[in-house]
Design an enzyme around this catalytic site. Sequence first.
Site, short mmCIF file in Angstrom:
data_model
loop_
_atom_site.label_atom_id
_atom_site.label_comp_id
_atom_site.label_asym_id
_atom_site.label_seq_id
_atom_site.Cartn_x
_atom_site.Cartn_y
_atom_site.Cartn_z
N LYS A 30 37.34 35.76 39.28
CA LYS A 30 37.82 36.79 40.25
C LYS A 30 37.21 36.11 41.72
O LYS A 30 37.87 35.37 42.30
CB LYS A 30 37.24 38.13 39.95
CG LYS A 30 37.79 38.77 38.65
CD LYS A 30 37.41 40.31 38.26
CE LYS A 30 37.67 40.33 37.11
NZ LYS A 30 39.20 41.06 37.02
N TYR A 42 35.29 44.03 27.68
CA TYR A 42 36.58 43.50 27.54
C TYR A 42 36.04 41.73 28.37
O TYR A 42 35.46 41.78 29.20
CB TYR A 42 37.81 43.90 28.47
CG TYR A 42 39.07 43.13 28.65
CD1 TYR A 42 39.57 42.47 29.80
CD2 TYR A 42 39.84 43.01 27.36
CE1 TYR A 42 40.48 41.90 29.85
CE2 TYR A 42 41.01 42.21 27.55
CZ TYR A 42 41.33 41.72 28.78
OH TYR A 42 42.41 40.75 28.95
N ASP A 65 28.85 37.50 30.67
CA ASP A 65 30.29 37.56 31.30
C ASP A 65 30.19 38.20 32.40
O ASP A 65 30.27 39.37 32.78
CB ASP A 65 31.33 38.41 30.28
CG ASP A 65 32.67 38.27 30.94
OD1 ASP A 65 33.62 38.82 30.06
OD2 ASP A 65 32.85 37.87 31.94
P1 KE4 Z 1 41.36 37.22 33.25
O1 KE4 Z 1 41.85 36.40 32.03
O2 KE4 Z 1 42.21 38.44 33.27
O3 KE4 Z 1 41.40 36.41 34.47
O4 KE4 Z 1 39.93 37.69 32.94
C1 KE4 Z 1 39.57 38.23 31.70
C2 KE4 Z 1 38.25 38.92 31.88
C3 KE4 Z 1 37.07 38.69 31.59
N1 KE4 Z 1 35.90 39.30 31.59
C4 KE4 Z 1 35.84 40.37 32.31
C5 KE4 Z 1 34.43 41.14 32.64
C6 KE4 Z 1 36.97 41.10 32.84
O5 KE4 Z 1 36.72 42.12 33.59
C7 KE4 Z 1 38.22 40.16 33.01
C8 KE4 Z 1 39.64 40.89 33.44
N2 KE4 Z 1 39.54 42.14 33.96
C9 KE4 Z 1 40.54 42.98 34.12
C10 KE4 Z 1 40.23 44.14 34.86
N3 KE4 Z 1 39.45 45.21 34.14
C11 KE4 Z 1 41.75 42.36 34.67
C12 KE4 Z 1 42.86 43.00 35.19
C13 KE4 Z 1 44.14 42.66 34.13
O6 KE4 Z 1 43.98 42.55 32.76
O7 KE4 Z 1 45.01 42.59 34.87
#
Ligand code: KE4
Length: 426
Positions: A265, A142, A237
Site C-alpha cells: 500500500k 486478512y 503483516d
Molecule cells: P493485496 O494483495 O490486496 O495487495 O494485499 C493483501 C493484503 C494483505 N494484508 C493486509 C493486512 C491487507 O489489508 C491486504 C489487502 N487489504 C484489502 C483491504 N482490506 C485490499 C482491498 C481489496 O481486496 O480490494
Amino acid sequence: MTQSELLFERAQKVIPGGVNSPVRAFKAVGGTPLFIRKAEGSRMWDADGKSYIDYVGSWGPMILGHAFPPIVEAVQQAAARGTSYGAPCAAEVELADRVVRLVPSIDKVRFVSSGTEATMSALRLARGFTGRNKILKFGGCYHGHSDGLLVAAGSGVATLGIPGSPGVTPGTVADTLTAPFNDVAAVEAIVQAHGGDLAAVIVEPVAGNMGCVAPRDGYLQALRALTKACGAVLIFDEVMTGFRIARGGAQEAYGISPDLTCLGKIIGGGLPVAAYGGRAEIMDCVAPLGPIYQAGTLSGNPLAMAAGCAALDALQKAGSYQHLDALTVRLQVGLARAAQAAGVMLTINRVGSMLTPFFCRGPVSDFASAKASDTALFARFFHGMLANGIYLPPAQFEAAFVSLAHSERDIDETVATAAAVLAKLA
Ligand code: KE4
C-alpha cells in the site's frame, strides 16, 4: 441511468462482477459502485462529476492524498525513462535503503507487486527457514488470497484449516491453524499442542480487515514471547499499518520486533508495490542467495519504486503523524457526539489514522464482536453519507483512512453530514 450505472452494466459483461476486486462491488452495502473518473487531495469525482470526501484512500495507500504532486512527477519522469526493464535499477536500491532505514527490524527486503505475494512469500520463507509445516493466523485477519491463507475463520480455541473458498483444497489448508484475535490463551494452547511444528504466526498487529481492531494490552508482546519460545517465525503483516499508524508502523508504535514484516500500500504511493523483509539470517535464504524460491516479472518496477521513494520521503516531514492522528481524533470525537445526539449506539475503533464505526455497544475486540454489530444499519449509514458526498469504505469489516490532504473543514463537513444521517437512522 447515471454514468456509473452504465459503466457498471458494461463492466459486468466482461469482468466477473464488474470489478477487479470484490469489495469494490458494494455487495456488502448494496447499490451500484461508483466509477471514479478523477481523484485529487482528499476528494474523488465519479463518472457523473459528483465529488466526495474520500475515506477509502485506495484501501490505505493514499496517506498523502490523491495525485500528490511529488509522486505524480516522480512517476512521469520514471515513465519517460521506460516503464519496465526486467533488470535491476537504482530506484530499487533507493527504496530498499529507505525501508531498511525506517523499519529497524528489517535488515533486508524483497519487493513484490501485491500484499498477497508478500505474505505468501513470507510464509514460504518461514517454512523453509524452520523446516516446519504449520502456520497460525487469526480469525478476521486478512493477508491476501493465497490458497493457504483462505481458511474459514476459526471458532473456539483453534481450528485446523477448513477451506475458506471453493477451489482451495483441504490439503493446502491442512497446515493452517486459526485462532481468535486478541486471545492469548488460544495461542498458548496451540503452541502447547503444535509448537514443535509451528513455522510461523502471522498477524495484522492492528487489524484492519475486520474493521479497525486494536491489539489488547500485552497481546503482541505475548505473541513475540510465545513464538520466540517455540522457535516459530513471528510475521507482522503491516501491509496496511506500515507507515500508516506510525512512521515505523505498528512495530514502532507497540515496541515489538517481529522476525519478518510484510509491507504494501503506502510504500508504493498507489502503484503496485509490496514487500517482505526481516532478519538477514532469514532473508538470506531467499533465491538467488538461498534455496527458497520467489520471483516476479514486475517486482521492483521503476515507476513503482519512484512513487514509493517519493511517498516515503514526503512522510519524513516532522509532525506528519501527529497531524494525522489529530485529524482522525477530531473525526472520531465528532462522530461519537453525533451518534450520542441522535441516540444511536456507535462504537468507533481508532488506531492512528485508521478508524471504523461499529453500530453496537462494544467493545469490538475480535471478529466475533465485530460480526455482532448491526451491519444493516452500517449499510444505511454508508448510503446516507454517500448521497451527501462522503465516501466511506463500502463494507463494515474494513477500515476508513484519513490522509494528510484532509482538512479540518473536510472533517467538520463529514461530522455535520453524519449528524444529519444518524438523526434519520434513529
Ligand atoms: P493485496 O494483495 O490486496 O495487495 O494485499 C493483501 C493484503 C494483505 N494484508 C493486509 C493486512 C491487507 O489489508 C491486504 C489487502 N487489504 C484489502 C483491504 N482490506 C485490499 C482491498 C481489496 O481486496 O480490494
